[in-house]
Motif scaffolding. Structure first.
Motif, PDB file in Angstrom:
ATOM      1  N   LYS A  11       0.834  -1.211   0.000  1.00 40.03           N
ATOM      2  CA  LYS A  11       0.000   0.000   0.000  1.00 40.03           C
ATOM      3  C   LYS A  11       0.869   1.262   0.000  1.00 40.03           C
ATOM      4  N   LYS A  12       1.917   1.224   0.856  1.00 42.19           N
ATOM      5  CA  LYS A  12       2.825   2.369   0.909  1.00 42.19           C
ATOM      6  C   LYS A  12       3.538   2.565  -0.415  1.00 42.19           C
ATOM      7  N   ASP A  13       3.961   1.450  -1.025  1.00 44.70           N
ATOM      8  CA  ASP A  13       4.636   1.527  -2.325  1.00 44.70           C
ATOM      9  C   ASP A  13       3.706   2.086  -3.390  1.00 44.70           C
ATOM     10  N   ASN A  14       2.432   1.644  -3.368  1.00 47.33           N
ATOM     11  CA  ASN A  14       1.456   2.131  -4.334  1.00 47.33           C
ATOM     12  C   ASN A  14       1.224   3.626  -4.180  1.00 47.33           C
ATOM     13  N   LEU A  16       3.284   5.770  -2.878  1.00 50.03           N
ATOM     14  CA  LEU A  16       4.501   6.441  -3.312  1.00 50.03           C
ATOM     15  C   LEU A  16       4.556   6.546  -4.836  1.00 50.03           C
ATOM     16  N   ILE A  17       4.169   5.438  -5.493  1.00 44.11           N
ATOM     17  CA  ILE A  17       4.161   5.426  -6.971  1.00 44.11           C
ATOM     18  C   ILE A  17       3.172   6.469  -7.513  1.00 44.11           C
ATOM     19  N   ILE A  18       1.984   6.541  -6.882  1.00 46.36           N
ATOM     20  CA  ILE A  18       0.962   7.504  -7.312  1.00 46.36           C
ATOM     21  C   ILE A  18       1.475   8.933  -7.148  1.00 46.36           C
ATOM     22  N   LEU A  20       4.624   9.954  -6.982  1.00 45.34           N
ATOM     23  CA  LEU A  20       5.694  10.205  -7.954  1.00 45.34           C
ATOM     24  C   LEU A  20       5.140  10.420  -9.363  1.00 45.34           C
ATOM     25  N   THR A  21       4.082   9.646  -9.701  1.00 46.08           N
ATOM     26  CA  THR A  21       3.442   9.791 -11.020  1.00 46.08           C
ATOM     27  C   THR A  21       2.824  11.173 -11.169  1.00 46.08           C
TER      28      THR A  21
END
Length: 217
Positions: A11-14, A16-18, A20-21
């Protein structure tokens, strides 16, 4: 327990990805905007006008941006220049009218550097005339660009020019001497009153085979 930690990490990675996107998208939009501004700055502040008619004997020309009223004067000038001999006073009268109709009609201009009436100014004075018209005290200084037909500015549009008086005089300045020069008083009518000059005095001289405006006051 390990599965829960893995899910939380995912969840944290997702997230973070959002984030950054979104940051990347924002950066790309900003770069695109900056690039567009740079291209706009590099664009010329005027564009080439198309010459639609020309008087071969004297070099006068008509462009696709001249007003309807100016075109009427241009046709009158063509007729006068066909005369044999040419009616010099009528010729000078039309030059005075055409210069005034073009120079004071700011509404038809594409930008502040698109100074009207230049073809009627003595060639050696044209650069100085343009500089004076476009400097901070000149009429054209505040003319906004209309290269893309987006201008909302209220600018004067000339509907009629009347030469109320014209007389001959001797003009002598530096190496320019003309014993049959003209002084013309001109009255301008605008489509809408915006506080621009209504009365102008011009001096016109013979140079080569043409009559030019030499002074505007």
């Amino acid at each position: 327990m390990a599965k829960k930690r893995t899910k939380k990490k995912l969840k944290k990675d997702n997230i973070l990805i959002i984030i950054l996107t979104l940051v990347l998208i924002g950066l790309l939009v900003w770069l695109a905007s900056m690039t567009l501004d740079i291209f706009k700055k590099d664009e010329p502040d005027t564009k080439e006008k198309e010459i639609v008619d020309k008087v071969d004997t004297h070099g006068y020309y008509l462009t696709d941006h001249n007003t309807k009223y100016y075109k009427e004067l241009y046709e009158q000038l063509k007729d006068v220049l066909k005369g044999d001999p040419i009616d010099e006073e009528e010729y000078a009268t039309l030059v005075a009218k055409m210069f005034t109709a073009d120079f004071y009609d700011l509404n038809s201009k594409l930008s502040k550097t698109d100074v009207g009436g230049i073809q009627f100014i003595l060639p050696t004075y044209q650069d100085t005339f343009i500089k004076t018209a476009t400097d901070s005290k000149g009429m054209y200084y505040y003319v906004q660009s209309n290269l893309y037909d987006e201008r909302k500015q209220n600018l004067p549009a000339v509907s009629e020019v009347e030469v109320t008086s014209i007389k001959t005089l001797a003009y002598n300045y530096q190496q320019l001497n003309d014993d049959n020069a003209y002084q013309a008083s001109v009255r301008i009518t605008y489509e809408k009153e915006l506080g621009y000059p209504k009365n102008v005095n011009l001096k016109l001289v013979h140079y080569d085979n043409k009559i030019y405006v030499i002074e505007v006051g």
